[in-house]
Each structure stands twice: as C-alpha cells, then as structure tokens.
Write a protein that holds these residues in place. Structure first.
Motif, PDB file in Angstrom:
ATOM      1  N   SER A 233      44.787  41.494  51.228  1.00 46.97           N
ATOM      2  CA  SER A 233      44.241  42.770  50.736  1.00 46.97           C
ATOM      3  C   SER A 233      44.731  43.095  49.332  1.00 46.97           C
ATOM      4  CB  SER A 233      44.585  43.935  51.678  1.00 46.97           C
ATOM      5  OG  SER A 233      43.958  43.768  52.926  1.00 46.97           O
ATOM      6  N   ASN A 234      45.356  42.134  48.662  1.00 45.78           N
ATOM      7  CA  ASN A 234      45.819  42.349  47.296  1.00 45.78           C
ATOM      8  C   ASN A 234      44.631  42.392  46.346  1.00 45.78           C
ATOM      9  OD1 ASN A 234      48.454  42.365  48.123  1.00 45.78           O
ATOM     10  ND2 ASN A 234      48.866  40.246  47.536  1.00 45.78           N
ATOM     11  N   LYS A 235      44.685  43.322  45.402  1.00 47.98           N
ATOM     12  CA  LYS A 235      43.635  43.490  44.418  1.00 47.98           C
ATOM     13  C   LYS A 235      44.139  42.976  43.075  1.00 47.98           C
ATOM     14  CE  LYS A 235      40.724  47.161  42.456  1.00 47.98           C
ATOM     15  NZ  LYS A 235      40.464  48.622  42.492  1.00 47.98           N
ATOM     16  N   GLU A 236      43.424  42.012  42.508  1.00 45.48           N
ATOM     17  CA  GLU A 236      43.874  41.343  41.295  1.00 45.48           C
ATOM     18  C   GLU A 236      42.846  41.506  40.184  1.00 45.48           C
ATOM     19  OE1 GLU A 236      44.942  36.786  39.761  1.00 45.48           O
ATOM     20  OE2 GLU A 236      44.437  37.187  41.864  1.00 45.48           O
ATOM     21  N   LEU A 237      43.290  41.883  38.992  1.00 44.84           N
ATOM     22  CA  LEU A 237      42.420  41.946  37.823  1.00 44.84           C
ATOM     23  C   LEU A 237      42.166  40.521  37.340  1.00 44.84           C
ATOM     24  CD1 LEU A 237      40.929  43.420  35.538  1.00 44.84           C
ATOM     25  CD2 LEU A 237      43.117  43.540  34.310  1.00 44.84           C
ATOM     26  N   ILE A 238      40.896  40.112  37.312  1.00 38.35           N
ATOM     27  CA  ILE A 238      40.548  38.755  36.929  1.00 38.35           C
ATOM     28  C   ILE A 238      40.237  38.670  35.435  1.00 38.35           C
ATOM     29  CG2 ILE A 238      38.876  36.887  37.254  1.00 38.35           C
ATOM     30  CD1 ILE A 238      40.868  37.194  39.522  1.00 38.35           C
ATOM     31  N   VAL A 239      39.335  39.513  34.969  1.00 37.37           N
ATOM     32  CA  VAL A 239      38.936  39.449  33.564  1.00 37.37           C
ATOM     33  C   VAL A 239      38.363  40.802  33.157  1.00 37.37           C
ATOM     34  CG1 VAL A 239      36.582  38.641  34.016  1.00 37.37           C
ATOM     35  CG2 VAL A 239      37.690  38.038  31.858  1.00 37.37           C
ATOM     36  N   GLU A 240      38.494  41.143  31.905  1.00 37.94           N
ATOM     37  CA  GLU A 240      37.954  42.385  31.363  1.00 37.94           C
ATOM     38  C   GLU A 240      36.637  42.112  30.646  1.00 37.94           C
ATOM     39  OE1 GLU A 240      40.944  43.990  28.847  1.00 37.94           O
ATOM     40  OE2 GLU A 240      42.356  44.395  30.461  1.00 37.94           O
ATOM     41  N   GLY A 241      35.781  43.114  30.592  1.00 38.92           N
ATOM     42  CA  GLY A 241      34.518  42.986  29.888  1.00 38.92           C
ATOM     43  C   GLY A 241      33.481  42.215  30.670  1.00 38.92           C
ATOM     44  N   VAL A 242      33.011  42.769  31.776  1.00 37.09           N
ATOM     45  CA  VAL A 242      32.090  42.077  32.686  1.00 37.09           C
ATOM     46  C   VAL A 242      30.901  42.985  32.994  1.00 37.09           C
ATOM     47  CG1 VAL A 242      31.825  41.117  35.005  1.00 37.09           C
ATOM     48  CG2 VAL A 242      33.913  40.691  33.714  1.00 37.09           C
ATOM     49  N   LYS A 254      35.065  29.455  42.827  1.00 43.97           N
ATOM     50  CA  LYS A 254      34.438  29.767  41.543  1.00 43.97           C
ATOM     51  C   LYS A 254      33.684  31.101  41.592  1.00 43.97           C
ATOM     52  CE  LYS A 254      33.777  24.912  40.224  1.00 43.97           C
ATOM     53  NZ  LYS A 254      34.324  24.299  41.439  1.00 43.97           N
ATOM     54  N   ILE A 255      33.827  31.858  40.510  1.00 43.33           N
ATOM     55  CA  ILE A 255      33.110  33.116  40.329  1.00 43.33           C
ATOM     56  C   ILE A 255      32.279  33.004  39.055  1.00 43.33           C
ATOM     57  CG2 ILE A 255      33.336  35.593  39.879  1.00 43.33           C
ATOM     58  CD1 ILE A 255      36.005  35.504  41.347  1.00 43.33           C
ATOM     59  N   TYR A 256      31.056  33.504  39.097  1.00 38.96           N
ATOM     60  CA  TYR A 256      30.197  33.513  37.920  1.00 38.96           C
ATOM     61  C   TYR A 256      30.040  34.952  37.451  1.00 38.96           C
ATOM     62  CZ  TYR A 256      29.192  28.790  39.411  1.00 38.96           C
ATOM     63  OH  TYR A 256      29.324  27.482  39.784  1.00 38.96           O
ATOM     64  N   TYR A 257      30.124  35.162  36.138  1.00 38.01           N
ATOM     65  CA  TYR A 257      29.987  36.526  35.638  1.00 38.01           C
ATOM     66  C   TYR A 257      29.378  36.528  34.242  1.00 38.01           C
ATOM     67  CZ  TYR A 257      34.252  35.860  32.807  1.00 38.01           C
ATOM     68  OH  TYR A 257      35.181  35.413  31.898  1.00 38.01           O
ATOM     69  N   ILE A 258      28.748  37.652  33.898  1.00 40.51           N
ATOM     70  CA  ILE A 258      28.203  37.864  32.563  1.00 40.51           C
ATOM     71  C   ILE A 258      29.189  38.704  31.778  1.00 40.51           C
ATOM     72  CG2 ILE A 258      26.289  38.791  31.204  1.00 40.51           C
ATOM     73  CD1 ILE A 258      24.524  38.524  33.654  1.00 40.51           C
ATOM     74  N   GLY A 259      29.635  38.203  30.633  1.00 43.94           N
ATOM     75  CA  GLY A 259      30.509  38.977  29.766  1.00 43.94           C
ATOM     76  C   GLY A 259      29.721  40.001  28.980  1.00 43.94           C
ATOM     77  N   THR A 260      30.414  40.924  28.365  1.00 42.42           N
ATOM     78  CA  THR A 260      29.731  41.946  27.561  1.00 42.42           C
ATOM     79  C   THR A 260      29.071  41.347  26.331  1.00 42.42           C
ATOM     80  OG1 THR A 260      31.861  42.418  26.500  1.00 42.42           O
ATOM     81  CG2 THR A 260      31.208  43.833  28.336  1.00 42.42           C
ATOM     82  N   ASN A 261      29.397  40.070  26.021  1.00 47.63           N
ATOM     83  CA  ASN A 261      28.754  39.373  24.909  1.00 47.63           C
ATOM     84  C   ASN A 261      27.450  38.701  25.312  1.00 47.63           C
ATOM     85  OD1 ASN A 261      29.759  37.355  26.510  1.00 47.63           O
ATOM     86  ND2 ASN A 261      31.176  36.511  24.989  1.00 47.63           N
ATOM     87  N   GLY A 262      27.039  38.854  26.585  1.00 48.73           N
ATOM     88  CA  GLY A 262      25.787  38.275  27.051  1.00 48.73           C
ATOM     89  C   GLY A 262      25.869  36.813  27.438  1.00 48.73           C
ATOM     90  N   LEU A 263      27.064  36.237  27.435  1.00 45.75           N
ATOM     91  CA  LEU A 263      27.245  34.846  27.865  1.00 45.75           C
ATOM     92  C   LEU A 263      27.634  34.819  29.342  1.00 45.75           C
ATOM     93  CD1 LEU A 263      29.300  33.461  24.835  1.00 45.75           C
ATOM     94  CD2 LEU A 263      26.817  33.501  25.140  1.00 45.75           C
ATOM     95  N   ILE A 264      27.264  33.735  30.021  1.00 49.77           N
ATOM     96  CA  ILE A 264      27.616  33.569  31.430  1.00 49.77           C
ATOM     97  C   ILE A 264      28.802  32.612  31.527  1.00 49.77           C
ATOM     98  CG2 ILE A 264      26.821  32.820  33.710  1.00 49.77           C
ATOM     99  CD1 ILE A 264      24.024  33.580  32.946  1.00 49.77           C
ATOM    100  N   TYR A 265      29.788  33.014  32.340  1.00 51.09           N
ATOM    101  CA  TYR A 265      31.000  32.234  32.496  1.00 51.09           C
ATOM    102  C   TYR A 265      31.193  31.840  33.963  1.00 51.09           C
ATOM    103  CZ  TYR A 265      32.321  34.077  27.892  1.00 51.09           C
ATOM    104  OH  TYR A 265      32.353  34.411  26.567  1.00 51.09           O
ATOM    105  N   ARG A 266      31.935  30.755  34.143  1.00 51.68           N
ATOM    106  CA  ARG A 266      32.424  30.377  35.458  1.00 51.68           C
ATOM    107  C   ARG A 266      33.947  30.552  35.449  1.00 51.68           C
ATOM    108  NH1 ARG A 266      31.125  25.151  35.707  1.00 51.68           N
ATOM    109  NH2 ARG A 266      29.376  25.208  37.162  1.00 51.68           N
ATOM    110  N   TYR A 267      34.457  31.336  36.412  1.00 49.35           N
ATOM    111  CA  TYR A 267      35.903  31.565  36.500  1.00 49.35           C
ATOM    112  C   TYR A 267      36.455  30.808  37.698  1.00 49.35           C
ATOM    113  CZ  TYR A 267      40.413  33.940  36.600  1.00 49.35           C
ATOM    114  OH  TYR A 267      41.756  34.212  36.580  1.00 49.35           O
ATOM    115  N   SER A 268      37.534  30.077  37.482  1.00 51.62           N
ATOM    116  CA  SER A 268      38.169  29.309  38.555  1.00 51.62           C
ATOM    117  C   SER A 268      39.311  30.110  39.154  1.00 51.62           C
ATOM    118  CB  SER A 268      38.695  27.980  38.022  1.00 51.62           C
ATOM    119  OG  SER A 268      39.533  27.353  38.975  1.00 51.62           O
ATOM    120  N   LEU A 269      39.198  30.465  40.418  1.00 51.26           N
ATOM    121  CA  LEU A 269      40.290  31.155  41.098  1.00 51.26           C
ATOM    122  C   LEU A 269      41.468  30.213  41.332  1.00 51.26           C
ATOM    123  CD1 LEU A 269      38.386  33.321  43.723  1.00 51.26           C
ATOM    124  CD2 LEU A 269      39.682  34.138  41.759  1.00 51.26           C
TER     125      LEU A 269
END
Length: 552
Positions: A233-242, A254-269
């Motif tokens: 139940s731990n809550k972790e900040l992964i990335v800012e600007g999503v 893997k998590i996929y997200y759109i940054g505020t710059n309009g690019l799509i990223y893959r984040y590895s947990l």
C-alpha cells in the motif's frame, strides 16, 4: 477542529484525575502505564496528547478521537500520509483524521452526511474500524473463525459481525469473558492499548519491499504520477509532468505515459527509469491493445498534422514500429491494424490474390500487368511507385477534364467470374489528396470501355472530401445511387483505408476499416462479372487486393 492531535479536543473534561509517570496519562490505571508508554514509542500517541487540560485516560473515547488513533495506526504501519476525503463529506465535522479515515474506507458515518464526532464510540464500531484499517493497508491477518461464541452475540449488529469476530478471536477485545459488550463504550486508555496491540502484532508483516509484480495502481495528481503497490500500500512518486498513464496488465514492469511535452515514454518499475518511445510525438491521448491478436500495440492520438490516430507496435527497446493510421482510437474494431502489420512485406505489393477463387484456370495471383486499364483520356497513366503499390490518378487531372481510370481483371466483357454468384473483395486505399473525389472497388462488371462512366456493374468507394462511403450502380454511362453513409471521422491526406465488399447474390454489404456501413439488396447484376478498381477525380494508391470465397 483540524489539528492533528484532535484526540484532546473532543474528550470530555473530568474534574478528578490521577497523575503518574511524570504527570503524563492523567486518570490512567496503574496496569496501563507500561503499554501507554509503549504506544508512544510506536507513534500511536505523542507526549503532546497528555499535557493539555481535560485529558483523562479513564474517560470514554469519542468517535472522532478513535479516528485519530486509527489514522495513527495506519501511518505507523505504512509510513504513508494518506489523502483526505473532500472537506464537505460530513456536515458536522471537518476533522482531518475523520476525512482521512473516510477516504481510506475505514469509516462511513451514520448516513445523510452525519458523522457524530462527539458520540462515544461503541466496542463493535471499534472492532470493525480496526479490521478495515488492516484491510486498507493490505496486511495479511487472521480474520476469525466466523463464529461468535460469547453470550451477547445476538445483539452484535450485522455490519459489525466480521469486525467483532476478528477482534475477539485475535484477543484484542475479549469483554468480561462471558459477554463481549458490543454496544458498550471503551475508555481512552483501553482504546490506545488495543490499537497499540494491533500495531505490535502486525507491523512486522509490512516490513517488505514494494513488489510491482503483486499488482499496483496508478494515480495522477497535479500532473505527478504516483504508483501505489498492492503488497505494501506504499505510494511512490514515479515522475513529474504527466498527462496520462496506463499499463498492460500482463506486463507489470512497464508503465506508459504522456509527458507534458507531448512525447510518450515507457517507465520501468524494475530499473526505475523512463525511456522516450521514438517517433511518438505530439501525443494527446493513447490506448493500449491489451488482448487479441495484436496485444502489445498502442494507438495514440497525434496533433502533429491535424488530429490523427496512429498505430505503433511497441518493441522491447525504446523504439516503436509505425504500423499505420486508423479512424478512431476508441473504435472497437481497432484490430484493423492487423492489415498493416506486414507493410514492408511483399504481401502488400499490388497483386490480386485469387488463390482460393474458382474459374481462374489455376492462376494464383494477378498483377497490374494482367489488368486491362480504361480511362476517358486517349491514354492512361498508372504509376508503380517502386514499392509494388499501384497508384492511379487521371492523366489529365484538371478541373475541366476529370478522367475516371479503371483497372479490370479479365479482357473486355469477358465473364471471368468468381463463384458464379458473389464473394468477398478487399483492398487498401491510400489517399494522396483529400479532394472531393472517390476511389474504390468495382465488381460484377458486365461491360467496360474507355469513357468516364462507360461500364455496367457495381462500384463501392470512399470519398475523402465528403468523409463518406458510397455504393453505386453503373449502367452504360448512367448512375443509380444505392446508398451513401457518413464515416463519422475525417479522412486526411495520406490515410490508408481498408475497403471490404461482400456480395452474396443480391445482398451487398460494404465495410470500411472493419465496420459495416452499408447493407442493401439489388438484383441487377447478380450473376458473374469481372472486378477491379476505379478512381474518380482523386489521386489514390492501392495495395493488397484479395478475392476470397464466401465464408458460408
């Protein structure tokens, strides 16, 4: 009302007191001293809780004060400061601990927005709140044997049975040995000790690392992406600007997200790092194809050149393979991307695949060299773009002379037919402009000659200018409209469309990108006939033309 140490504010003032342990725990019993001190060490209580006027530890505890203890238990076990419910959740309190406990699902109030913060909490209310706290934390615990064995079990409320069974069977709340006393109250010292004993028994269970493989939830707050792990139940900040984030359920690392710059990223947990997915620019939204033949693909909305919906195949590295464009990101038929999968394969050269057809004298494929071309002009230009695709546009492409180039399998008016009855015709059409013309498939053609409309048969086409699908019947220069339907989305220059026609005797159905837009009945040309492609007043490229038997 919103002080963290709200326990003191809501305890009734008592006039008599007994002090010990340096003046702390006013009114507490001698037997409770050691465990009360231990609760301070465990951060269930703080020393500040004891030094305000009116605190008497043998006074009954209120609902609001017990909410504070429960939130302290949650924080002590998880190390997390949880969110609060909206401030207007209850009409009779804005207490921070009450709102946090409500957000966690530990307390629900008495209905109609009432919490009754100053009411004395009952033992059965305490029991269910403790159980819900462990549930919200995700702790493994013994829930009880499911059987209440004390004398006053019949007066336990139905909503509290599980909590009472848990508290009794674990030894946290035993009553007098005969009766549990579900509707009785509990003193502050008893409540503190009970909560502290729960901490002592279960906090060791939570001494484990976050494990994404056990499941997790995504949460975006203020453009910041958080992950809450199911096992801790731990809550972790992964990335800012999503802007948006999602993941495949069968690919937990893997998590996929759109940054505020309009690019799509893959984040590895696993590795705790993001990588930009190449060529996914100006993204506004996306969906992940999580099942079916094309599980692992992404469709995203791009605003690079107008709004388009692009299909990409996600690779193991930071690259993605562009597959093609689709009409809508949320179209349930988005598996049409399968027809783009082998764009670089020879399969997509312009050949008419009639492998399974009849009456073709053993021929398996026909290329553009086997077609007869017709146009209104004295000559006809067709262009092989050196990738095997057939590009057709009028040779005199101007506003005064719109040619209608057409390519037909067969010679002149031959009855080189398919099944003698009907079949399935399919091709891909890429529009090199989006003017008010059309391009598509001709079928059951009985006659064809040089001329704008000089043929007899059916024509199913796509109009990029009008964003429509059409079905027409030609009769030696005369046209009859059978159907016109709106596609429901815009066709842009460069879009590739899958056009699919099924003819079953007099029944004709037209599909675009997997969706059935037109179904009509017409008996004019119900027997054999030739087939091919036709372009009117626009520039179109064709690929992967197939002819198949009916599936029944």
């Amino acid at each position: 009302m919103r002080k963290i140490l709200s326990l003191i504010i809501v305890i009734a003032i008592m006039t008599s007191s007994v002090a010990f342990a340096g003046g702390w725990f006013t009114g507490a019993s001698d037997w409770a001293e050691e465990e009360l001190l231990n609760s301070v060490k465990n951060e269930i209580l703080s020393y500040d809780d004891f030094n305000l006027p009116g605190v008497v530890f043998n006074n009954n505890i209120s609902r609001e004060s017990f909410a504070m203890l429960i939130v302290r238990l949650y924080k002590a076990m998880t190390g997390i400061t949880p969110e609060e419910a909206p401030i207007d959740t209850f009409s009779d309190t804005v207490n921070s601990d009450v709102l946090v406990a409500n957000k966690l699902g530990i307390i629900k109030g008495k209905g109609n927005g009432i919490f009754a913060p100053n009411d004395k909490i009952t033992r059965q209310e305490m029991a269910i709140m403790i159980k819900r706290t462990l549930d919200s934390i995700g702790t493994d615990y013994y829930a009880g044997d499911g059987v209440l064995s004390f004398n006053d079990k019949d007066i336990v409320a139905s909503w509290a049975v599980q909590g009472v069974d848990f508290a009794y069977d674990n030894g946290f709340m035993k009553g007098d040995g005969v009766n549990f006393g579900p509707q009785s109250n509990t003193t502050i010292e008893q409540a503190v000790i009970i909560v502290n004993r729960v901490f002592e028994k279960y906090h060791e269970v939570l001494k484990k690392e976050n494990d994404y493989s056990k499941g997790y939830k995504l949460n975006i707050q203020g453009n910041n992406l958080y992950v809450t792990y199911d096992n801790t139940s731990n809550k972790e900040l992964i990335v800012e600007g999503v802007k948006k984030a999602d993941y495949f359920e069968n690919e937990s690392s893997k998590i996929y997200y759109i940054g505020t710059n309009g690019l799509i990223y893959r984040y590895s947990l696993e590795g705790k790092y993001p990588t930009y997915i190449k060529d996914t620019k100006n993204a506004k939204d996306f969906v992940l194809v999580g099942n079916g033949t094309y599980s692992g693909y992404m469709i995203y909305e791009s605003e690079l050149q107008g709004t388009t919906y692009k299909v990409v195949k996600l690779n193991d590295d930071y690259n993605a393979t562009y597959i093609g464009d689709v009409g809508s990101m949320y179209d349930p038929n988005y598996e049409i991307c399968e027809l783009y999968e082998q764009m670089e394969s020879d399969k997509y050269k312009f050949t008419i695949d009639v492998t399974d057809a009849v009456n073709f004298d053993g021929l398996s494929h026909w290329s553009e060299d086997h077609m007869k071309f017709y146009s209104y002009a004295s000559h006809y230009d067709y262009i092989d773009n050196k990738e095997g695709f057939l590009r057709m546009y009028p040779s005199d492409y101007d506003k005064d002379n719109y040619c209608a180039p057409m390519g037909i399998i067969g010679n002149d008016t031959s009855v080189l037919g398919y099944n003698g009855y009907g079949g399935i015709y399919k091709t891909e059409v890429t529009f090199n402009d989006n003017e008010d013309g059309n391009a598509g498939i001709v079928f059951n053609v009985k006659y064809s000659a040089d001329g704008v409309d000089d043929f007899a048969g059916y024509y199913a086409g796509i109009s990029p200018g009008g964003n429509t699908v059409i079905l027409r019947k030609a009769s030696y220069g005369k046209w009859n409209k059978l159907a016109t339907e709106e596609l429901g989305y815009d066709i842009s220059k460069g879009d590739k469309i899958i056009l699919y026609v099924q003819k079953n005797g007099s029944e004709i159905s037209v599909f675009v990108n997997g969706k059935n837009y037109i179904s009509v009945t017409d008996k004019t040309y119900s027997d054999v006939g030739t087939f091919g492609i036709r372009t009117w007043k626009c520039d179109a490229t064709y690929s992967n033309y197939t002819v198949n038997p009916l599936p029944y």
